[in-house]
Write a protein that holds these residues in place. Structure first.
Motif, PDB file in Angstrom:
ATOM      1  N   GLN A 142       0.859  -1.180   0.000  1.00 18.96           N
ATOM      2  CA  GLN A 142       0.000   0.000   0.000  1.00 18.96           C
ATOM      3  C   GLN A 142       0.899   1.234   0.000  1.00 18.96           C
ATOM      4  O   GLN A 142       1.358   1.675   1.056  1.00 18.96           O
ATOM      5  CB  GLN A 142      -0.923   0.000   1.219  1.00 18.96           C
ATOM      6  CG  GLN A 142      -1.943  -1.132   1.216  1.00 18.96           C
ATOM      7  CD  GLN A 142      -2.908  -1.024   2.387  1.00 18.96           C
ATOM      8  OE1 GLN A 142      -2.686  -0.308   3.349  1.00 18.96           O
ATOM      9  NE2 GLN A 142      -4.003  -1.767   2.307  1.00 18.96           N
ATOM     10  N   PRO A 143       1.183   1.794  -1.177  1.00 21.04           N
ATOM     11  CA  PRO A 143       2.050   2.967  -1.246  1.00 21.04           C
ATOM     12  C   PRO A 143       1.455   4.161  -0.509  1.00 21.04           C
ATOM     13  O   PRO A 143       0.248   4.221  -0.246  1.00 21.04           O
ATOM     14  CB  PRO A 143       2.161   3.245  -2.756  1.00 21.04           C
ATOM     15  CG  PRO A 143       1.798   1.936  -3.409  1.00 21.04           C
ATOM     16  CD  PRO A 143       0.775   1.320  -2.508  1.00 21.04           C
ATOM     17  N   ALA A 144       2.292   5.109  -0.191  1.00 27.07           N
ATOM     18  CA  ALA A 144       1.859   6.268   0.596  1.00 27.07           C
ATOM     19  C   ALA A 144       1.064   7.273  -0.227  1.00 27.07           C
ATOM     20  O   ALA A 144       0.255   8.018   0.321  1.00 27.07           O
ATOM     21  CB  ALA A 144       3.080   6.961   1.198  1.00 27.07           C
ATOM     22  N   ARG A 145       1.277   7.288  -1.542  1.00 27.41           N
ATOM     23  CA  ARG A 145       0.622   8.277  -2.409  1.00 27.41           C
ATOM     24  C   ARG A 145       0.177   7.597  -3.693  1.00 27.41           C
ATOM     25  O   ARG A 145       0.591   6.491  -4.002  1.00 27.41           O
ATOM     26  CB  ARG A 145       1.580   9.428  -2.755  1.00 27.41           C
ATOM     27  CG  ARG A 145       2.166  10.158  -1.566  1.00 27.41           C
ATOM     28  CD  ARG A 145       3.089  11.295  -2.021  1.00 27.41           C
ATOM     29  NE  ARG A 145       4.087  10.858  -2.994  1.00 27.41           N
ATOM     30  CZ  ARG A 145       5.213  10.239  -2.682  1.00 27.41           C
ATOM     31  NH1 ARG A 145       5.483   9.937  -1.413  1.00 27.41           N
ATOM     32  NH2 ARG A 145       6.085   9.892  -3.613  1.00 27.41           N
TER      33      ARG A 145
END
Length: 436
Positions: free
Chosen positions: A408-411
């Motif tokens: 789950q990437p931050a952006r």
């Protein structure tokens, strides 16, 4: 979870079905390209199989006409609410038009794309336009990426550098890719079919032939949005040489497949899916049942085309609206980059041919009632926070038992490669590290 309406096409058929037609564009002189084997295994030797260099050269008269049409827009009455619940807001549409007519420079984009190696080759009776950007690093892994709607190859242009030459962006040479970016039939500079039937399987088969023709015996594939349908199908067709796939949209959930809603994360994803079905999926109904009808507006009015394309995804719409209304752009979604994509649709007159992907997928598919093979290749998945819904790992693992990478990437959002090109590239490096 989303349900299906018995009176219309199911979300499963809309998202797992076919892709549409395209527009034929003249190319430069023909040269013989690398020959490979076809999807059926036969050697390709005909003139149609040649790979031809391509260059974008839009006549100035077309750009003048575009400016005139934008400036002559007859605007609708302003929405009666303070939010976007009635659709794309008038202030946003007018800001897009003003910038498009007074400040946007197509020639800048034309120079940018012409600086990259572009080609066309005929596959299954159509000219397929594609970028083929080879890495300077030895032993780079060939990567095929497929765009979606209302996107195009524009989505991946700024990710090309980080993907092909990672050492320039803080990565390692061992993570490099040779990059192939084709335009789906019906989009950009690819050809327009003169018959129906260009579903995900047919496009995927064309992509297999393309990779064979380029001489790649081992490769990986990535896709989001409609590109996820093509990439999912590639994984199920499992052609020789396909070493893995990466996705950033969980099609099964959008198709109405039931998933658990026990954890807080699962409940949040379920709520987002329900909200999308209730208020965000009008374009699916129109494009899957009456694409020609909306096509008149998309082909005649640049403002209508822009509004239709912007009214697609809540997170992306919010980011784009802020950029045009004077706010700081979110990631790479600048005003110029957004208009690069919209202008590509307008100047190739592919508004309606691109929407037909939904009509094609809503038709009865050959062999309907059967099931596609299970995916046997490794699957990587990146759940970006600004997607229509952020798919929980539990859902992705249930849909893809061969899942070997999840993050789950931050952006990033629905147009992950377009919005956050370096972050997107980092995800693909991590996802395909075991495939090298």
């Amino acid at each position: 979870m989303p349900t299906t309406d018995a009176s219309g096409p199911t979300r499963r058929t809309v998202l797992r079905g076919g892709l549409a037609a395209g527009v034929a564009v003249a190319t430069t002189a023909t040269v013989t390209g690398a020959l490979g084997s076809t999807a059926a295994g036969a050697t390709t030797t005909s003139a149609a199989a040649r790979i031809r260099p391509f260059r974008v050269e839009i006549p100035t008269s077309r750009l003048t006409e575009l400016s005139h049409r934008v400036g002559s827009t007859r605007w609708p009455a302003r929405e009666l609410v303070a939010d976007r619940s009635q659709g794309v807001q008038l202030a946003t549409a007018q800001a897009v038009a003003k910038y498009w007519r007074t400040r946007y420079d197509w020639r800048r984009f034309e120079a940018k794309i012409n600086a990259l190696p572009q080609f066309t080759t005929e596959i299954d009776g159509l000219d397929i336009h594609f970028l083929h950007i080879r890495s300077p690093h030895r032993d780079a892994l060939p990567l095929l990426v497929t765009h979606g709607w209302p996107g195009s190859i524009v989505e991946f242009l700024d990710a090309a550098g980080p993907l092909t030459d990672p050492t320039r962006f803080g990565g390692r040479a061992s993570d490099a890719f040779h990059l192939v970016i084709p335009s789906i039939p019906g989009y950009g500079f690819s050809g327009r079919p003169t018959e129906t039937g260009w579903g995900a399987a047919r496009v995927a088969t064309a992509w297999i032939e393309l990779m064979n023709r380029l001489g790649y015996p081992r490769w990986v594939a990535q896709g989001g949005d409609v590109g996820a349908a093509v990439t999912d199908t590639l994984g199920r067709l499992a052609p020789a040489g396909l070493a893995g796939i990466h996705l950033n949209l969980l099609l099964a959930a959008l198709a109405g497949v039931p998933f658990p809603a026990g954890t807080d994360e699962e409940k949040t994803a379920t709520a987002a899916l329900t909200a999308f079905q209730r208020t965000g999926s009008a374009y699916i109904s129109e494009q899957s049942t009456r694409p020609e009808t909306i096509g008149y507006a998309l082909s005649d009015s640049p403002a209508a085309l822009a509004a239709w394309m912007l009214d697609h995804d809540t997170d992306s719409y919010t980011k784009i609206s802020k950029a045009f209304l004077g706010g700081a752009p979110a990631g790479n979604l600048t005003r110029d980059h957004v208009l690069d994509n919209i202008s590509l649709y307008w100047l190739t007159n592919t508004g309606v041919s691109a929407t037909r992907i939904y009509w094609e997928s809503a038709q009865p598919q050959p062999g309907a009632g059967g099931t596609l093979p299970e995916i046997k290749v490794p699957v990587g998945f990146s759940a970006f926070p600004g997607e229509i819904f952020q798919a929980p790992r539990s859902w992705v693992a249930a849909a893809y038992p061969t899942l070997n990478y999840y993050n789950q990437p931050a952006r990033g959002g629905h147009f992950a490669a377009w919005e956050e090109p370096e972050l997107f590239a980092a995800e693909l490096r991590a996802a395909f590290r075991t495939a090298r």
